[in-house]
Scaffold this motif. Structure first.
Motif, mmCIF file in Angstrom:
data_model
loop_
_atom_site.group_PDB
_atom_site.id
_atom_site.type_symbol
_atom_site.label_atom_id
_atom_site.label_comp_id
_atom_site.label_asym_id
_atom_site.label_seq_id
_atom_site.Cartn_x
_atom_site.Cartn_y
_atom_site.Cartn_z
ATOM 1 N N SER B 94 1.604 0.298 -1.951
ATOM 2 C CA SER B 94 1.482 0.261 -3.401
ATOM 3 C C SER B 94 0.787 -1.031 -3.805
ATOM 4 C CB SER B 94 2.841 0.395 -4.089
ATOM 5 O OG SER B 94 3.667 -0.746 -3.883
ATOM 6 N N SER B 95 0.195 -1.014 -4.976
ATOM 7 C CA SER B 95 -0.472 -2.216 -5.466
ATOM 8 C C SER B 95 -0.444 -2.224 -6.988
ATOM 9 C CB SER B 95 -1.916 -2.295 -4.959
ATOM 10 O OG SER B 95 -2.726 -1.290 -5.539
ATOM 11 N N LEU B 96 -0.738 -3.414 -7.523
ATOM 12 C CA LEU B 96 -0.752 -3.597 -8.975
ATOM 13 C C LEU B 96 -2.202 -3.629 -9.420
ATOM 14 C CD1 LEU B 96 0.952 -4.095 -11.484
ATOM 15 C CD2 LEU B 96 0.787 -6.541 -11.018
ATOM 16 N N ILE B 97 -2.706 -2.527 -9.899
ATOM 17 C CA ILE B 97 -4.092 -2.451 -10.339
ATOM 18 C C ILE B 97 -4.239 -3.201 -11.659
ATOM 19 C CG2 ILE B 97 -5.933 -0.890 -11.088
ATOM 20 C CD1 ILE B 97 -5.453 -0.792 -8.139
ATOM 21 N N GLY B 98 -5.371 -3.870 -11.782
ATOM 22 C CA GLY B 98 -5.646 -4.562 -13.037
ATOM 23 C C GLY B 98 -5.380 -6.048 -12.952
ATOM 24 N N GLN B 104 -2.641 -4.545 -1.288
ATOM 25 C CA GLN B 104 -1.758 -3.418 -1.051
ATOM 26 C C GLN B 104 -0.589 -3.886 -0.195
ATOM 27 O OE1 GLN B 104 -3.825 0.059 0.425
ATOM 28 N NE2 GLN B 104 -5.530 -0.222 -0.991
ATOM 29 N N TYR B 105 0.594 -3.463 -0.591
ATOM 30 C CA TYR B 105 1.802 -3.791 0.138
ATOM 31 C C TYR B 105 2.300 -2.530 0.836
ATOM 32 C CZ TYR B 105 1.597 -8.060 -2.582
ATOM 33 O OH TYR B 105 1.181 -9.236 -3.124
ATOM 34 N N PHE B 106 2.522 -2.656 2.136
ATOM 35 C CA PHE B 106 2.830 -1.487 2.958
ATOM 36 C C PHE B 106 4.307 -1.372 3.295
ATOM 37 C CE2 PHE B 106 -1.190 0.401 4.322
ATOM 38 C CZ PHE B 106 -2.091 -0.545 3.884
ATOM 39 N N GLY B 107 4.745 -0.115 3.430
ATOM 40 C CA GLY B 107 6.029 0.153 4.034
ATOM 41 C C GLY B 107 5.892 0.119 5.554
ATOM 42 N N ALA B 108 7.008 0.327 6.229
ATOM 43 C CA ALA B 108 7.023 0.288 7.694
ATOM 44 C C ALA B 108 6.502 1.584 8.307
ATOM 45 C CB ALA B 108 8.421 -0.007 8.200
ATOM 46 N N GLY B 109 6.366 2.623 7.483
ATOM 47 C CA GLY B 109 5.814 3.876 7.957
ATOM 48 C C GLY B 109 6.862 4.872 8.425
ATOM 49 N N THR B 110 6.433 6.120 8.504
ATOM 50 C CA THR B 110 7.227 7.191 9.111
ATOM 51 C C THR B 110 6.485 7.662 10.343
ATOM 52 O OG1 THR B 110 8.202 7.976 7.031
ATOM 53 C CG2 THR B 110 8.097 9.540 8.873
#
Lengths: 112, 115
Positions: B94-98, B104-110
């Motif tokens: 997810s990221s903060l546009i604007g 982008q900040y990532f999760g650890a994944g599935t």
């Protein structure tokens, strides 16, 4: 079966030496660049970024260099440590409101 | 605050079954991304959500893949009739546009394994 794809290029560096990871970006209009580090079993983590109005930016033990003439980006890691072992990705974008375009990644291996 | 959270962390399924992967973005982040990462390879863009705009689905590899996002919160990635070639790590960011930066900040994944 599993599809065959390109595997990541690898850079092996002696512990304590400096590492230089290179990246060629694709769009001459890109004005924002970013490096990520991905350790095994984790998601990528932000390391450092740079805007196109700069040639160099330094962080803690890391330096990013930008050469817009040849569309080249590099990440320098000083005094490489075992904890630096990871895959490193570069990414570019056209400003902060656009998606990142990701490079292929480089695997950094630290030799003891 | 909390980072990006993904669940489950691991999923093993049989070929032909449907799977649903979940992503909880950082609160307040308007943009959400799904990527696929095969073993030893780079990031493959799948889909991008930004606020109330129509999602960018240009990276979805087939019509077996779909994703939804409720407002600016949770997203689910669904893979129908899974195939062995779907085995990979699915990453959400997810990221903060604007803002002034596009981090982008990532999760650890599935990690999905299709048997």
């Amino acid at each position: 079966g599993e599809s065959v794809g390109l595997h990541l290029p690898t850079l092996s560096v002696q512990e304590g030496d400096n590492s230089i990871i290179n990246c060629a970006y694709s769009n001459s209009a890109s004005d924002y660049f970013i490096w990520y580090k991905q350790e095994s079993g984790k998601g990528p983590q932000f390391i450092i970024d740079i805007r196109s109005n700069m040639d160099k930016r330094q962080g803690q033990r890391v330096t990013v260099l930008l050469n817009k003439t040849v569309k080249h980006l590099s990440l320098q890691i000083a005094a490489t440590q075992p904890g630096d072992s990871a895959v490193y990705f570069c990414a570019e974008s056209l400003g902060s409101n656009y998606q990142l375009i990701w490079g292929a990644g480089t695997k950094l291996i630290i030799k003891p | 605050g909390a980072g990006v959270s993904q669940s489950p962390s691991n999923k093993v399924t049989e070929k032909g079954k449907d799977v649903e992967l979940r992503c909880d973005p950082i609160s307040g982040h308007t943009a959400l991304y799904w990527y696929r990462q095969r073993l030893g390879q780079g990031l493959e863009f799948l889909i991008y959500f930004q606020g109330n705009s129509a999602p960018d689905k240009s990276g979805l590899p087939s019509d077996r893949f779909s994703a939804e996002r409720t407002g600016e919160s949770v997203s689910t990635l669904t893979i129908q009739r899974t195939q062995q070639e779907d085995s990979a790590v699915y990453l959400c960011a997810s990221s903060l546009i604007g803002g002034t930066k596009n981090i982008q900040y990532f999760g650890a994944g599935t990690r999905l394994s299709v048997l």
